[in-house]
Design a protein around this motif. Structure first.
Motif, short mmCIF file in Angstrom:
data_model
loop_
_atom_site.label_atom_id
_atom_site.label_comp_id
_atom_site.label_asym_id
_atom_site.label_seq_id
_atom_site.Cartn_x
_atom_site.Cartn_y
_atom_site.Cartn_z
N LEU A 115 0.83 -1.21 0.00
CA LEU A 115 0.00 0.00 0.00
C LEU A 115 0.86 1.25 0.00
O LEU A 115 0.59 2.20 -0.75
N ALA A 116 1.89 1.28 0.85
CA ALA A 116 2.76 2.45 0.93
C ALA A 116 3.48 2.69 -0.39
O ALA A 116 3.77 3.84 -0.75
N SER A 117 3.76 1.62 -1.12
CA SER A 117 4.44 1.75 -2.41
C SER A 117 3.51 2.22 -3.51
O SER A 117 3.96 2.85 -4.47
N ALA A 118 2.22 1.91 -3.39
CA ALA A 118 1.28 2.20 -4.47
C ALA A 118 0.67 3.60 -4.39
O ALA A 118 0.04 4.04 -5.35
N VAL A 119 0.83 4.29 -3.26
CA VAL A 119 0.38 5.68 -3.22
C VAL A 119 1.31 6.51 -4.10
O VAL A 119 2.43 6.11 -4.40
N ASP A 120 0.83 7.68 -4.49
CA ASP A 120 1.64 8.52 -5.38
C ASP A 120 2.65 9.37 -4.63
O ASP A 120 3.67 9.78 -5.19
N TYR A 121 2.36 9.65 -3.34
CA TYR A 121 3.25 10.50 -2.55
C TYR A 121 3.08 10.09 -1.10
O TYR A 121 2.01 10.30 -0.51
N ALA A 122 4.10 9.46 -0.52
CA ALA A 122 4.01 8.97 0.86
C ALA A 122 4.69 9.93 1.82
O ALA A 122 5.86 10.28 1.64
N ILE A 123 3.95 10.34 2.84
CA ILE A 123 4.47 11.19 3.90
C ILE A 123 4.42 10.38 5.19
O ILE A 123 3.35 9.89 5.58
N VAL A 214 1.40 9.33 -16.82
CA VAL A 214 2.83 9.28 -17.11
C VAL A 214 3.58 8.54 -16.00
O VAL A 214 4.45 7.69 -16.26
N PHE A 215 3.24 8.86 -14.75
CA PHE A 215 3.93 8.23 -13.62
C PHE A 215 3.78 6.71 -13.63
O PHE A 215 4.70 5.99 -13.24
N TRP A 216 2.61 6.22 -14.06
CA TRP A 216 2.33 4.79 -14.02
C TRP A 216 2.47 4.13 -15.39
O TRP A 216 2.04 2.99 -15.58
N GLN A 217 3.10 4.81 -16.32
CA GLN A 217 3.29 4.24 -17.65
C GLN A 217 4.08 2.94 -17.55
O GLN A 217 5.05 2.82 -16.79
N GLY A 218 3.68 1.96 -18.32
CA GLY A 218 4.38 0.68 -18.31
C GLY A 218 3.77 -0.35 -17.37
O GLY A 218 4.28 -1.47 -17.27
N THR A 219 2.68 0.04 -16.68
CA THR A 219 2.04 -0.91 -15.75
C THR A 219 0.68 -1.38 -16.27
O THR A 219 -0.09 -1.98 -15.52
N GLU A 220 0.42 -1.11 -17.53
CA GLU A 220 -0.92 -1.41 -18.08
C GLU A 220 -1.26 -2.91 -18.01
O GLU A 220 -2.44 -3.28 -18.01
N HIS A 221 -0.25 -3.75 -17.93
CA HIS A 221 -0.48 -5.20 -17.90
C HIS A 221 -0.73 -5.73 -16.48
O HIS A 221 -0.91 -6.94 -16.29
N TRP A 222 -0.78 -4.86 -15.50
CA TRP A 222 -0.89 -5.33 -14.11
C TRP A 222 -2.23 -5.98 -13.80
O TRP A 222 -2.32 -6.78 -12.87
N ASP A 223 -3.30 -5.65 -14.54
CA ASP A 223 -4.57 -6.33 -14.30
C ASP A 223 -4.40 -7.84 -14.42
O ASP A 223 -4.96 -8.62 -13.63
N VAL A 224 -3.61 -8.26 -15.40
CA VAL A 224 -3.34 -9.68 -15.60
C VAL A 224 -2.21 -10.16 -14.69
O VAL A 224 -2.31 -11.19 -14.02
N LEU A 225 -1.12 -9.39 -14.63
CA LEU A 225 0.06 -9.80 -13.87
C LEU A 225 -0.25 -10.05 -12.40
O LEU A 225 0.16 -11.07 -11.82
N LEU A 226 -0.94 -9.13 -11.76
CA LEU A 226 -1.18 -9.26 -10.32
C LEU A 226 -2.10 -10.43 -10.01
O LEU A 226 -1.98 -11.05 -8.94
N LYS A 227 -3.04 -10.74 -10.91
CA LYS A 227 -3.87 -11.92 -10.70
C LYS A 227 -3.04 -13.20 -10.85
O LYS A 227 -3.26 -14.18 -10.12
N GLU A 228 -2.10 -13.20 -11.78
CA GLU A 228 -1.20 -14.35 -11.92
C GLU A 228 -0.36 -14.54 -10.66
O GLU A 228 -0.14 -15.66 -10.19
#
Length: 253
Positions: A115-123, A214-228
Motif C-alpha cells: 500500500l505504501a508503495s502504491a500511493v503517489d506520494y508517501a508522507i 505518465v507516472f504509471w506508464q508501463g504498468t498497463e499489464h498489471w490487471d493480468v500480472l497481479l492476478k497471476e
C-alpha cells in the motif's frame, strides 16, 4: 463491518479514506474489498480532487494480510480469491486518475508495504519501519512485489524480500524513494499532508490526471500480472510449511 472498517470523508475536495482493523490494521478480504471500492469511487467522484489514504491509530500503518484468513484457506481457488483482494486494491490505486497521498504513521508489514508503495506520494513519521515478511511464512511478496519494485528499484526490493525478518527504518525508505517525506512527529506529518492536499485540491484536475498516466506508464499489464501473482500465493499458502508457520505466529500473538 464487525471487525474493522473502511470509511471516507470529503471536505474541500480532499477525500480521506481511512481503514482500521483491531489486529494492527491487518487486511482481511472484506477490508480489501471495501478499500478497492472506495478508491475506485473517489477516482470517479467529481467533488474529489485529491485522496489521502490513512489508517487509524498511531503505531502500525498496516500489518498486511490477516493471518486468521490465511489460516482458513483450504483450496487454491480460495487462495486466489484472497490474494486477488490485494491485486484489486493496488490496481484501483494505479488506475485512479487522482493523486493519492499516503499517511504512513507507523510500521508497514507485507501488504502494508505494498500500500505504501502504491500511493503517489508517501508522507511518513520516523517510526514508519518496513518489513516484507512473506518468505518467513513460506510464501512471497508476489502480488505487492511489482508496486514495491517500481517504487524503490529491483535491488532494494530484492533485499527486502529475501531478508524477511529484518526491519528497515524510515530513513532507509526515504533514501530508496518509498517515502517522499519523513517527519519527527505525527503532528508535523499531518501539517505537511494538509499543506500538500490543500495545494493539490486547488490544482488542475486535468493536468494531474495526465501526470498520473505518465507516472504509471508501463504498468498497463498489471490487471493480468497481479492476478497471476495472486495465484502463486494462493497455491503456496496451502503448504504445510505455511500452515505451521502461521500457527506458530498466531500462538505468539
Amino acid at each position: 463491518m464487525q471487525q474493522g472498517y473502511v470509511k471516507s470523508h470529503i471536505e474541500h475536495g480532499i477525500n480521506t479514506i481511512e481503514f482500521f482493523h483491531p489486529q494492527s490494521n491487518s487486511l482481511p478480504g472484506k477490508i480489501l474489498e471495501a478499500l478497492a471500492h472506495e478508491i475506485h469511487f473517489a477516482g470517479t467522484h467529481d467533488d474529489t480532487k485529491v485522496i489521502i489514504l490513512k489508517s487509524a491509530g498511531d503505531k502500525t500503518f498496516c500489518s498486511g494480510a490477516s493471518f486468521d484468513e490465511l489460516a482458513s484457506i483450504t483450496t487454491e481457488a480460495e487462495g486466489l480469491k484472497f490474494f486477488s483482494g490485494f491485486a484489486n486494491v493496488i490496481n484501483a490505486m494505479r488506475k485512479c486518475p487522482k493523486f493519492i497521498i499516503g499517511r504512513i504513521q507507523g510500521k508497514c508489514v507485507g501488504g502494508g508495504v505494498g500500500l505504501a508503495s502504491a500511493v503517489d506520494y508517501a508522507i511518513a513519521t520516523d517510526k514508519a519501519e518496513l518489513k516484507l515478511s512473506e518468505l518467513a511464512v513460506g510464501i512471497g511478496p508476489f502480488v505487492v512485489g511489482p508496486a514495491v519494485e517500481r517504487k524503490i528499484g529491483t535491488a532494494a526490493f530484492t533485499a527486502l524480500a529475501i531478508d524477511a525478518s529484518m526491519w528497515r527504518n524510515a530513513d532507509w525508505a526515504k533514501r530508496k524513494g518509498m517515502f517522499a517525506e519523513v517527519h519527527e512527529s505525527i503532528e508535523n506529518m499531518d501539517d505537511s499532508i494538509q499543506r500538500l492536499s490543500n495545494t493539490l485540491s486547488n490544482s488542475s484536475l486535468a493536468a494531474m490526471a495526465e501526470m498520473k498516466k505518465v507516472f504509471w506508464q508501463g504498468t498497463e499489464h498489471w490487471d493480468v500480472l497481479l492476478k497471476e501473482r495472486a495465484a502463486i500465493s494462493g497455491r503456496l499458502v496451502l503448504s504445510s510449511f505455511t500452515k505451521n508457520a502461521i500457527e506458530k505466529f498466531k500462538a505468539k500473538a
